[in-house]
Write a protein that holds these residues in place. Structure first.
Motif, PDB file in Angstrom:
ATOM      1  N   LEU A 191      74.619  23.676 -60.415  1.00 53.24           N
ATOM      2  CA  LEU A 191      75.014  23.277 -59.061  1.00 53.24           C
ATOM      3  C   LEU A 191      74.000  22.312 -58.449  1.00 53.24           C
ATOM      4  CD1 LEU A 191      76.322  26.603 -57.441  1.00 53.24           C
ATOM      5  CD2 LEU A 191      77.659  24.684 -58.333  1.00 53.24           C
ATOM      6  N   ALA A 192      72.714  22.525 -58.734  1.00 49.32           N
ATOM      7  CA  ALA A 192      71.676  21.628 -58.211  1.00 49.32           C
ATOM      8  C   ALA A 192      71.857  20.216 -58.766  1.00 49.32           C
ATOM      9  CB  ALA A 192      70.293  22.164 -58.567  1.00 49.32           C
ATOM     10  N   VAL A 193      72.073  20.123 -60.072  1.00 45.99           N
ATOM     11  CA  VAL A 193      72.274  18.816 -60.712  1.00 45.99           C
ATOM     12  C   VAL A 193      73.566  18.178 -60.207  1.00 45.99           C
ATOM     13  CG1 VAL A 193      72.695  17.636 -62.901  1.00 45.99           C
ATOM     14  CG2 VAL A 193      70.956  19.432 -62.772  1.00 45.99           C
ATOM     15  N   LEU A 194      74.627  18.988 -60.071  1.00 51.37           N
ATOM     16  CA  LEU A 194      75.911  18.476 -59.592  1.00 51.37           C
ATOM     17  C   LEU A 194      75.791  17.907 -58.184  1.00 51.37           C
ATOM     18  CD1 LEU A 194      78.956  18.171 -60.078  1.00 51.37           C
ATOM     19  CD2 LEU A 194      79.253  20.474 -59.123  1.00 51.37           C
ATOM     20  N   ASN A 195      75.091  18.613 -57.296  1.00 56.14           N
ATOM     21  CA  ASN A 195      74.919  18.117 -55.932  1.00 56.14           C
ATOM     22  C   ASN A 195      74.170  16.792 -55.909  1.00 56.14           C
ATOM     23  OD1 ASN A 195      74.975  18.637 -52.898  1.00 56.14           O
ATOM     24  ND2 ASN A 195      72.782  18.360 -53.261  1.00 56.14           N
ATOM     25  N   GLU A 196      73.131  16.683 -56.745  1.00 54.85           N
ATOM     26  CA  GLU A 196      72.382  15.434 -56.808  1.00 54.85           C
ATOM     27  C   GLU A 196      73.275  14.286 -57.266  1.00 54.85           C
ATOM     28  OE1 GLU A 196      68.856  14.458 -56.227  1.00 54.85           O
ATOM     29  OE2 GLU A 196      69.476  16.059 -54.877  1.00 54.85           O
ATOM     30  N   PRO A 232      71.362  21.660 -50.639  1.00 56.95           N
ATOM     31  CA  PRO A 232      71.952  22.440 -51.729  1.00 56.95           C
ATOM     32  C   PRO A 232      71.176  22.319 -53.037  1.00 56.95           C
ATOM     33  CG  PRO A 232      73.647  21.232 -50.538  1.00 56.95           C
ATOM     34  CD  PRO A 232      72.330  20.705 -50.076  1.00 56.95           C
ATOM     35  N   THR A 233      70.616  21.132 -53.283  1.00 54.56           N
ATOM     36  CA  THR A 233      69.831  20.945 -54.498  1.00 54.56           C
ATOM     37  C   THR A 233      68.611  21.858 -54.493  1.00 54.56           C
ATOM     38  OG1 THR A 233      70.512  18.625 -54.648  1.00 54.56           O
ATOM     39  CG2 THR A 233      68.544  19.275 -55.883  1.00 54.56           C
ATOM     40  N   ILE A 234      67.898  21.886 -53.373  1.00 53.29           N
ATOM     41  CA  ILE A 234      66.691  22.695 -53.270  1.00 53.29           C
ATOM     42  C   ILE A 234      67.013  24.182 -53.398  1.00 53.29           C
ATOM     43  CG2 ILE A 234      64.745  23.317 -51.792  1.00 53.29           C
ATOM     44  CD1 ILE A 234      64.646  20.474 -52.875  1.00 53.29           C
ATOM     45  N   SER A 244      68.627  30.685 -48.087  1.00 52.53           N
ATOM     46  CA  SER A 244      69.468  29.518 -47.816  1.00 52.53           C
ATOM     47  C   SER A 244      69.372  29.119 -46.352  1.00 52.53           C
ATOM     48  CB  SER A 244      70.914  29.839 -48.185  1.00 52.53           C
ATOM     49  OG  SER A 244      71.745  28.726 -47.940  1.00 52.53           O
ATOM     50  N   GLY A 245      69.364  30.116 -45.450  1.00 48.20           N
ATOM     51  CA  GLY A 245      69.258  29.833 -44.029  1.00 48.20           C
ATOM     52  C   GLY A 245      67.943  29.171 -43.669  1.00 48.20           C
ATOM     53  N   ILE A 246      66.862  29.628 -44.265  1.00 42.48           N
ATOM     54  CA  ILE A 246      65.545  29.032 -44.002  1.00 42.48           C
ATOM     55  C   ILE A 246      65.537  27.563 -44.413  1.00 42.48           C
ATOM     56  CG2 ILE A 246      63.110  29.053 -44.680  1.00 42.48           C
ATOM     57  CD1 ILE A 246      63.332  32.109 -44.890  1.00 42.48           C
ATOM     58  N   VAL A 294      64.930  24.201 -42.051  1.00 44.75           N
ATOM     59  CA  VAL A 294      63.859  23.247 -42.336  1.00 44.75           C
ATOM     60  C   VAL A 294      64.421  21.846 -42.576  1.00 44.75           C
ATOM     61  CG1 VAL A 294      62.041  22.609 -43.963  1.00 44.75           C
ATOM     62  CG2 VAL A 294      62.278  24.990 -43.237  1.00 44.75           C
ATOM     63  N   PHE A 295      65.383  21.740 -43.497  1.00 40.26           N
ATOM     64  CA  PHE A 295      65.921  20.425 -43.834  1.00 40.26           C
ATOM     65  C   PHE A 295      66.831  19.895 -42.730  1.00 40.26           C
ATOM     66  CE2 PHE A 295      64.128  21.502 -47.787  1.00 40.26           C
ATOM     67  CZ  PHE A 295      64.009  20.339 -48.537  1.00 40.26           C
ATOM     68  N   GLY A 296      67.500  20.793 -42.004  1.00 36.60           N
ATOM     69  CA  GLY A 296      68.302  20.356 -40.871  1.00 36.60           C
ATOM     70  C   GLY A 296      67.432  19.766 -39.776  1.00 36.60           C
ATOM     71  N   ALA A 297      66.300  20.419 -39.513  1.00 37.97           N
ATOM     72  CA  ALA A 297      65.371  19.917 -38.497  1.00 37.97           C
ATOM     73  C   ALA A 297      64.827  18.541 -38.892  1.00 37.97           C
ATOM     74  CB  ALA A 297      64.229  20.910 -38.300  1.00 37.97           C
ATOM     75  N   LEU A 298      64.500  18.372 -40.178  1.00 37.60           N
ATOM     76  CA  LEU A 298      64.004  17.077 -40.654  1.00 37.60           C
ATOM     77  C   LEU A 298      65.090  16.009 -40.527  1.00 37.60           C
ATOM     78  CD1 LEU A 298      62.020  18.142 -43.860  1.00 37.60           C
ATOM     79  CD2 LEU A 298      61.069  17.212 -41.742  1.00 37.60           C
ATOM     80  N   THR A 299      66.334  16.396 -40.827  1.00 32.32           N
ATOM     81  CA  THR A 299      67.452  15.460 -40.716  1.00 32.32           C
ATOM     82  C   THR A 299      67.610  14.958 -39.283  1.00 32.32           C
ATOM     83  OG1 THR A 299      68.659  16.483 -42.547  1.00 32.32           O
ATOM     84  CG2 THR A 299      69.957  15.220 -40.961  1.00 32.32           C
ATOM     85  N   LEU A 300      67.545  15.880 -38.327  1.00 31.86           N
ATOM     86  CA  LEU A 300      67.734  15.504 -36.927  1.00 31.86           C
ATOM     87  C   LEU A 300      66.524  14.753 -36.380  1.00 31.86           C
ATOM     88  CD1 LEU A 300      69.387  18.769 -35.555  1.00 31.86           C
ATOM     89  CD2 LEU A 300      70.501  16.630 -36.231  1.00 31.86           C
ATOM     90  N   TRP A 301      65.356  15.202 -36.760  1.00 30.38           N
ATOM     91  CA  TRP A 301      64.135  14.583 -36.242  1.00 30.38           C
ATOM     92  C   TRP A 301      63.991  13.146 -36.731  1.00 30.38           C
ATOM     93  CZ3 TRP A 301      58.598  15.282 -38.373  1.00 30.38           C
ATOM     94  CH2 TRP A 301      57.681  14.678 -37.503  1.00 30.38           C
TER      95      TRP A 301
END
Length: 216
Positions: free
Chosen positions: A164-169, A113-115, A89-91, A95-102
């Motif tokens: 949970l993946a479907v719910l988050n989407e 959460p979906t991934i 989860s941390g990884i 990865v996705f946090g860096a993409l969000t900021l970049w």
């Protein structure tokens, strides 16, 4: 004597942390994410350096990444190991946090959460397909179950992770960012706690009784 000392030291280093501290390490980053998103403008006014991240959701994402790194570091320092699920989860957070900021696009952090849940669900159900109850490798140190118990519990958790993946989407694509953040903290966590509690009858039914030592 040296061997015994080394074994004792290894056992102490790998000792489990208290349940309350474990919960704090798991929920702490989520609470930081929620607070930073809700009070992003206030935080930016008090700490101008945070404006480098962007708006509230991006400030929340940056602090979420930092809090996650701190939680993983503390867990490692206390136990000299990192549980597989928080590590994966941390990884994904990094990865996705860096993409969000970049890219300054909050879609990536919303998809995290979906991934993660889809990955966990696929791994657990895929393991069952090949005859492996992988959940047993994760929680075998916490409690002992029969093979049938591990299979049933793995199946339930695999399906739950996909749910949970479907719910988050469904949530992030239909509500505002603030509502999604609130649901992520105050919706997903209670649902997970209730599901976990609902598995207790199965765990108790399939628990392996400790082997009694022979009396002298």
């Amino acid at each position: 004597m040296d061997i015994e000392s080394n074994q004792k030291e290894s056992a102490e280093m790998a000792a489990e942390i208290s349940p309350l501290l474990k919960m704090a390490l798991e929920l702490g980053p989520l609470l930081v994410f929620f607070f930073a998103n809700a009070r992003g403008e206030w935080l930016a006014s008090r700490f101008p350096v945070l404006t480098e991240f962007g708006g509230p959701i991006f400030i929340a994402t940056g602090l979420f990444m930092i809090a996650t790194a701190v939680a993983l570091t503390v867990s490692w320092l206390l136990t000299r190991k990192l549980p597989m699920m928080p590590l994966i989860s941390g990884i994904v957070v990094f990865v996705f946090g860096a993409l969000t900021l970049w890219l300054q696009n909050d879609t990536f952090i919303k998809m995290k959460p979906t991934i993660v849940n889809a990955l966990f669900g696929t791994i657990l159900l895929g393991g069952l397909f090949f005859g492996q109850s992988l959940l047993g490798y994760v929680f075998n140190s916490a409690f002992k179950l029969t093979d049938e118990g591990w299979r049933k519990l793995t199946l339930r958790w695999g399906v739950f992770f996909l749910f949970l993946a479907v719910l988050n989407e469904a949530v992030w694509r239909t509500v505002s960012t603030d509502t999604w953040v609130a649901f992520k903290v105050w919706g997903t966590m209670p649902i997970t706690v209730l599901f976990t509690m609902a598995q207790m009858p199965l765990i108790m039914k399939h628990s392996v009784e400790p082997i009694m030592k022979d009396k002298p």
